[in-house]
Scaffold this active site. Structure first.
Site, PDB file in Angstrom:
ATOM      1  N   TRP A   1      -6.361   0.037  18.106  1.00 19.32           N
ATOM      2  CA  TRP A   1      -5.337   1.276  18.065  1.00 19.32           C
ATOM      3  C   TRP A   1      -5.981   2.710  18.390  1.00 19.32           C
ATOM      4  CZ3 TRP A   1      -1.798  -0.291  13.082  1.00 19.32           C
ATOM      5  CH2 TRP A   1      -1.268  -1.298  13.472  1.00 19.32           C
TER       6      TRP A   1
ATOM      7  N   GLY B   1       0.740  -1.363   0.076  1.00 20.73           N
ATOM      8  CA  GLY B   1      -0.086   0.061  -0.069  1.00 20.73           C
ATOM      9  C   GLY B   1       0.789   1.200   0.105  1.00 20.73           C
ATOM     10  N   SER B   2       1.515   1.393   1.122  1.00 21.42           N
ATOM     11  CA  SER B   2       2.374   2.742   1.133  1.00 21.42           C
ATOM     12  C   SER B   2       3.559   2.772   0.454  1.00 21.42           C
ATOM     13  CB  SER B   2       2.580   3.119   2.495  1.00 21.42           C
ATOM     14  OG  SER B   2       3.214   2.086   3.269  1.00 21.42           O
TER      15      SER B   2
ATOM     16  N   HIS C   1      11.419  -4.401   7.146  1.00 23.52           N
ATOM     17  CA  HIS C   1      12.264  -3.628   8.463  1.00 23.52           C
ATOM     18  C   HIS C   1      13.431  -3.368   8.151  1.00 23.52           C
ATOM     19  CE1 HIS C   1       8.386  -5.818   9.555  1.00 23.52           C
ATOM     20  NE2 HIS C   1       8.210  -4.771  10.090  1.00 23.52           N
TER      21      HIS C   1
ATOM     22  N   CYS D   1       0.530  -7.792   9.329  1.00 27.06           N
ATOM     23  CA  CYS D   1       2.106  -7.680   9.406  1.00 27.06           C
ATOM     24  C   CYS D   1       2.459  -8.669  10.502  1.00 27.06           C
ATOM     25  CB  CYS D   1       2.374  -6.148   9.670  1.00 27.06           C
ATOM     26  SG  CYS D   1       1.413  -5.076   9.679  1.00 27.06           S
TER      27      CYS D   1
HETATM   28  N1  GLN Z   1      -1.289  -0.378   3.742  1.00 27.88           N
HETATM   29  C1  GLN Z   1      -0.482  -0.001   4.965  1.00 27.88           C
HETATM   30  C2  GLN Z   1       0.713   0.299   4.379  1.00 27.88           C
HETATM   31  O1  GLN Z   1       1.250  -0.077   3.387  1.00 27.88           O
HETATM   32  C3  GLN Z   1      -0.541  -1.280   5.828  1.00 27.88           C
HETATM   33  C4  GLN Z   1       0.636  -1.144   7.097  1.00 27.88           C
HETATM   34  C5  GLN Z   1       0.308  -2.028   8.204  1.00 27.88           C
HETATM   35  O2  GLN Z   1       0.023  -3.256   7.755  1.00 27.88           O
HETATM   36  N2  GLN Z   1       0.862  -1.634   9.423  1.00 27.88           N
HETATM   37  O3  GLN Z   1       1.532   1.055   5.129  1.00 27.88           O
HETATM   38 ZN    ZN Z   2       1.709  -4.460   7.653  1.00 28.79          ZN
END
Ligand code: GLN
Ligand code: ZN
Length: 635
Positions: free
Chosen positions: A412, A283-284, A545, A494
């Site tokens: 969250w 996504g990002s 990461h 994640c």
């Molecule tokens: N769609 C979000 C991104 O790509 C997912 C982030 C996540 O899973 N924490 O940043």
């Molecule tokens: Zn993630």
């Protein structure tokens, strides 16, 4: 203040696994002398009291844990006979652990009377006469003002039984879970502020409650508290009849796609044929300093909305171009407009408030500023449609819409305490459902609903899991099961530990799930394979990461390993998570390699296809033929 040895070992890991029965007591035996030494030194420094936190007391314990507790506190009490030990538990009920715990030779116990109000009576009844009880009556995990009338009812009972010598009054747990002070929150309106208490205010509440027990607080102060609490519950700001009506009239069909995954997939492929080993991202794309700086300038009013929007569009254009150049199959718009995946949605939903300085520790040195869900949740306007549609208008390849799921938004945030969490989840799900429907109507045929927090929401006790997973899965399905058969729903998580919850993951019935997998070298896929997980999976092939760029060979090896345990045609090719925190210099070569790996596997496709029925069998004897054609990762 020390973490108790039993929790230390139970929550710790030994050679990457939880510490099981044969190792537990021997390790504890080695650990205890270290604790003993600390106690003696504290005693030498003049300490009277030492608190041991044993949060595992509210979890499922085995006999060897209970034995460990007995050994531990017997030992510690004899090591430092002049020190008073306070044994603290929190976040839940002790249930079957209460009886063995209350026998432990410590001077005082702390209990979480917010999460376990029903156990206060049992404690009062069973507490030995020479011991003290610390009643955690002010919620340390949430930000609502304490209801004095309700608290005093519990405290008065305890006071009558224990008297001032044996009763302590406290927050339910450490205050690190809440922001520091309301004082700095100038942006919150007065009404809302009236409903809240952060750490500083909570400490005051504890003191006030103690004084009130002795009749040293004027009744007007108690009454004004009661009024504030009542005003919140009655406020029209938190009640939206339309939302309640809608939530009450959900039909069973709203939780279901109209046909099976297999049928949907056929239609989805017809609408958008993708190659085998389809490539995508989570996504990002990198949130560069420029993106963050521009957003900050916009927030400060130094940029007009128009200028800011042009800037975001420019970023979307660039990232679509980049993804086309890299030849990814399913594109994304890059999430440049989002500061945070929960905050971005919360800011556009009714029922949410935001603090200016309400930071709380998330882990290590990372802090987050959780939104406050104070009222019924609804979505006045589309939240992501414009950006997604804009991105789709720039390319002939499909663009995946990108949403945060209801459970993650709930998990969250600080959540209202006047209705069950499941009700709030349902309301958020309905808002996301509207967004999903609008994205689809705008021509978006792939929609990802991220649920990275689904697993962390699991209750502490296994017996409570079923109930949680039921409503969490329902919320996801409510959000997603509104689309046509040929619209493909993705989800993303994640993490990689799915053994415990794989059935619930399958119940989500997302067409595609992407997960983190690269660091565990695909081992985690065994839970998917053992369960015969039916839908598509994108096991991450690149650990985002780390700044390291994976090469083509290792990505291929990971994918081949995945194909040993999953049917190859079910597998997607994607990174572990979003690329927000990475730099473009790493992202470009990594994605290049990812696409090259997928291409190369397509060429070998016919051969890989033959193994699609190959299932993971633990310790299976090596098939020579398989080995030659598909070298495994280990080789
Ligand atoms: N769609 C979000 C991104 O790509 C997912 C982030 C996540 O899973 N924490 O940043
Ligand atoms: Zn993630």
């Amino acid at each position: 203040m020390l973490l108790g040895p039993v929790s230390f070992l139970k929550l710790g890991k030994f050679e990457n696994r939880s510490i099981d029965e044969p190792h537990f007591l021997p390790l504890l035996e080695k650990l205890l002398p270290v604790y003993g030494e600390i106690l003696r030194r504290l005693e030498g420094l003049g300490a009277d009291w030492v608190q041991f936190d044993e949060p595992v007391l509210t979890r499922d314990l085995e006999n060897f844990h209970l034995e460990g507790l007995k050994t531990t506190y017997g030992y510690l009490a004899s090591e430092a006979p002049n020190l008073n030990i306070l044994l603290a538990s929190y976040f839940g009920e002790l249930r079957e652990n209460l009886n063995p715990v209350i026998e432990l030779p410590v001077k005082a116990f702390h209990i979480d009377a917010v999460r376990a109000p029903r156990e206060v009576d049992a404690w009062l009844k069973k507490l030995p006469e020479d011991k003290l009880l610390s009643v955690g009556i002010v919620d340390g995990r949430n930000i609502w003002k304490n209801d004095f009338a309700r608290s005093l009812k519990i405290l008065k009972k305890a006071y009558r039984k224990l008297g001032e010598e044996r009763l302590l009054i406290a927050p339910s747990c450490s205050l690190l879970h809440v922001p520091i002070s309301l004082k700095a929150e100038d942006d919150l309106d007065d009404e809302l502020k009236q409903w809240l208490a952060f750490a500083e205010e909570k400490v005051n509440e504890v003191v006030t409650l103690a004084r009130a027990l002795e009749g040293r607080v004027p009744s007007a102060a108690i009454e004004s508290n009661t009024r504030a609490v009542r005003e919140r519950h009655l406020s029209p700001r938190i009640h939206n009849p339309d939302v309640k009506r809608r939530a009450a009239s959900i039909a069973p069909g709203d939780y279901k796609r109209s046909t099976s995954f297999a049928n949907r997939l056929k239609k989805q492929r017809k609408r958008f044929p993708l190659p085998s080993w389809p490539t995508t991202t989570i996504g990002s794309f990198p949130q560069t300093i420029e993106v963050r700086r521009t957003r900050a300038r916009f927030r400060r009013g130094e940029l007009s909305a128009e200028e800011y929007n042009l800037f975001i569009e420019e970023n979307i254009r660039d990232i679509i171009k980049l993804q086309e150049r890299l030849d990814l199959d399913l594109l994304v718009h890059g999430e440049f407009e989002r500061n945070d995946m929960v905050e971005y949605f919360g800011q556009q939903l009714e029922g949410f408030a935001f603090t200016r300085n309400g930071w709380v520790q998330s882990y290590g040195s990372r802090y987050v500023k959780p939104p406050i869900i104070f009222g019924d949740v609804s979505r006045p306007d589309p939240m992501t449609v414009n950006w997604t549609q804009y991105a789709q208008s720039l390319t002939n390849k499909p663009v995946k819409g990108m949403l945060t799921g209801p459970v993650t938004i709930l998990q969250w945030s600080f959540v209202r305490d006047d209705q069950p969490r499941s009700d709030t989840a349902r309301q958020i799900a309905l808002a996301i459902r509207d967004e999903v429907r609008d994205l689809e109507a705008a021509g978006i045929s792939f929609i990802q609903i991220d649920e990275p927090a689904l697993r962390e929401g699991l209750p502490l006790r296994r017996t409570d899991w079923v109930e949680y997973l039921r409503w969490a899965v329902e919320a996801f399905r409510l959000a997603s099961c509104v689309v046509r058969d040929d619209t493909q729903i993705h989800t993303h998580m994640c993490y990689s530990q799915f053994n415990d919850i794989i059935e619930a993951i399958a119940e989500l019935d997302a067409d595609v799930i992407s997960i983190e997998a690269s660091r565990s070298k695909m081992n985690l896929l065994q839970s998917f394979s053992a369960f015969s997980y039916p839908n598509d999976i994108g096991p991450g092939v690149w650990d985002i990461h780390s700044p390291r760029v994976p090469d083509v060979g290792e990505i291929k090896a990971l994918l081949r390993k995945a194909a040993e345990v999953l049917p190859a045609e079910r597998i997607w090719v994607n990174p572990d998570c979003g690329l927000k925190t990475r730099a473009l210099e790493e992202v470009i070569p990594s994605l290049q390699n990812m696409v090259a790996a997928a291409r190369s596997l397509r060429v070998e496709g016919a051969r890989v296809q033959r193994f699609k029925v190959q299932k993971f069998v633990p310790n299976r004897t090596k098939d020579q033929g398989l080995d030659q054609r598909l070298p495994t990762f280990d080789r």
